[in-house]
Scaffold this motif. Structure first.
Motif: not given
Length: 518
Positions: A236-237, A240, A270, A273, A364, A368
């Motif tokens: 996820s990072y 991001a 996106y 993530i 996160l 975003l």
């Protein structure tokens, strides 16, 4: 029942020999047939084929593959309509192999079949990009091929490790060789740092090929992440980082196709993530955003394609005032921009709400939020200076009716899905259970664009496109030069002098002896 992508693969060679009129009619007919074929698939359908000691799964349908298959097949129909009077005969052969591989890969259930179609995509897309008559394009296409070759080899090595560790080639979340899978899908999904193949190729091919590539390559990479790496939360990072950095890269350039290319990478962030989040809602939101991304990114590339077709220009420094001459194109670009900006009542807003509502990390969320501001600012810049600036641009051609019709086919669902979220859930076959139009979500969706409008107003003179020399950020080229120089230096030392070779051997023996003593 057959894997729908096979229809394109079977038609690739025959369509090359059709006459122009028959080729156009058959192209539209086949696109509609494949779309219907995907719609008629039922969850749980499976077709297998024995091969050596394995059982290949050539068709396996679930609600996710069906949803992505619907948008891929619909996008193929719209793309074929858009390029109907533009593409040469050879394009259809390569495009059908590319589209067929992209759709086929969604419905296979084993690693062997997945890899075959993965590489078919690479080979066919390389030849779509390659142009021996343009030296620079020949170089960039070679760069593209090398990058994807590295990704393909990495994916293959990961598959070997997965099979060795588990004894199975079933397509599922993997347990072994995870770094190789990350590198393999990361290149195709254009993670920041692995993205350098994308902008330089997407701006140096015919605009209808840019549109085609933007629909499938990175989205198949995202689908690969979903199948292999879903739930690996640290990715996820990576997503991001990609979303944020790519959005800021888009701000620093004035070439519209390059701007949209960076936003393509940003929106992939996106999706990553969402897909790699540890909860069900986030992973579904990531796939939902993939579906929406095909719509709004395609319409943006279609609009700049019409601008290029009509004016032979694509740099904001040279564009302006086109809303008077291309009003429908300007309208479509605005709708696509509203979608990618995530404004309420447009499709991108819905999937971004789902992704954000699933996030547990405040970092996160803030990344975003900042990305949303940068995205909105960049799209406002494009819309204003391309369509509403003071500069007058001479029109050389008017867009074809097919191009306008194709744009409408993408604009319509962007609006319908935004106004009626239930539409996508009916196709999806899932209840996401999100109150999209609560006042809190609407206000949150408006904020990045409002901040961007304020920044654009206050910093208009700074943001205004100006001629400048854009420096390359491609560190792979620098690494390549260092490697080549080191090779030349080592080559120069091999001059045939026997005493020098004896000196090297003696020095090496001394170093080994010292190492043994220590």
């Amino acid at each position: 029942m057959l894997n729908p992508g096979f229809l394109y693969l079977f038609a690739a060679i025959p369509i090359f020999f059709f006459k122009e009129g028959a080729r156009r009619l058959f192209s539209i007919f086949l696109s509609i047939l494949v779309l219907i074929s995907v719609f008629t698939l039922s969850e749980g359908m499976v077709i297998t084929l024995p091969f050596l000691d394995f059982e290949l799964i050539l068709l396996e349908v679930d609600n996710i593959s069906r949803l992505v298959g619907v948008i891929f097949a619909f996008a193929a129909l719209v793309n074929n309509l858009y390029s109907l009077k533009l593409a040469p005969r050879s394009y259809y052969l390569l495009a059908y192999l590319y589209i067929g591989s992209s759709i086929s890969i969604l419905f296979v259930g084993d690693l062997f079949s997945f890899y075959i179609f993965w590489e078919m995509m690479t080979i066919s897309s390389y030849f779509l990009i390659f142009n021996r008559n343009k030296e620079f394009t020949a170089k960039t296409s070679y760069y593209y091929f090398i990058m994807h070759l590295v990704g393909g080899v990495s994916l293959l090595w990961g598959i070997f490790m997965q099979y060795s560790g588990s004894g199975s080639i079933i397509l599922e979340n993997i347990e072994f060789g995870i770094p190789f899978f990350i590198l393999g899908v990361g290149i195709k999904a254009a993670f920041i740092g692995l993205h350098t193949w994308l902008p330089q190729n997407y701006i140096n091919v015919p605009f209808y090929i840019t549109l085609l590539l933007s629909i499938y390559t990175t989205k198949v990479g995202v689908y690969g992440i979903y199948k292999f790496l879903g739930g690996i939360s640290y990715l996820s990072y990576f997503g991001a980082f990609s979303a944020l950095i790519a959005a800021f890269f888009a701000l620093r350039t004035t070439n519209v196709r390059k701007i949209f290319s960076y936003h393509l990478i940003s929106q992939i962030g996106y999706m990553i993530i969402g897909i790699t989040s540890t909860n069900y809602l986030g992973s579904q939101g990531g796939i939902f955003h993939l579906f929406n991304g095909v719509l709004y990114k395609s319409i943006l590339f279609m609009t700049i394609g019409i601008v290029i077709y009509s004016t032979k220009k694509e740099d904001l420094v040279e564009l302006g005032g086109l809303a008077k001459q291309l009003p429908f194109t300007a309208f479509c670009c605005i709708i696509g921009a509203f979608g990618i900006m995530g404004l309420p009542f447009f499709n991108g807003y819905l999937s971004k709400v789902v992704i954000k509502s699933a996030l547990e990390s405040h970092l996160l969320v803030w990344v975003l939020y900042i990305t949303g501001i940068a995205t909105s600012l960049s799209l406002i810049k494009v819309i204003y200076f391309c369509f509403f600036g003071d500069r007058e641009v001479e029109m050389e051609k008017t867009p074809t009716l097919y191009m306008k019709g194709a744009m409408f086919l993408f604009v319509f669902p962007i609006i319908v899905i935004g106004l009626w979220p239930r539409a996508i859930e009916l196709i999806y076959g899932l209840e996401l259970g999100v109150d999209y139009y609560s006042l809190a979500y609407i206000w949150e969706g408006l904020q990045p664009t409002l901040w961007a409008l304020l920044i654009f107003k206050l910093a208009h003179d700074i943001i205004e496109p100006k001629d400048y020399e854009e420096k390359s950020l491609d560190f792979y080229s620098l690494f390549g030069r260092v490697f080549n120089n080191a090779g030349r230096l080592l080559t120069a030392t091999h001059n045939g002098n026997l005493s020098r070779y004896f000196l090297w051997i003696f020095s090496t023996l001394i170093l080994l002896w010292i190492n043994l003593l220590l």
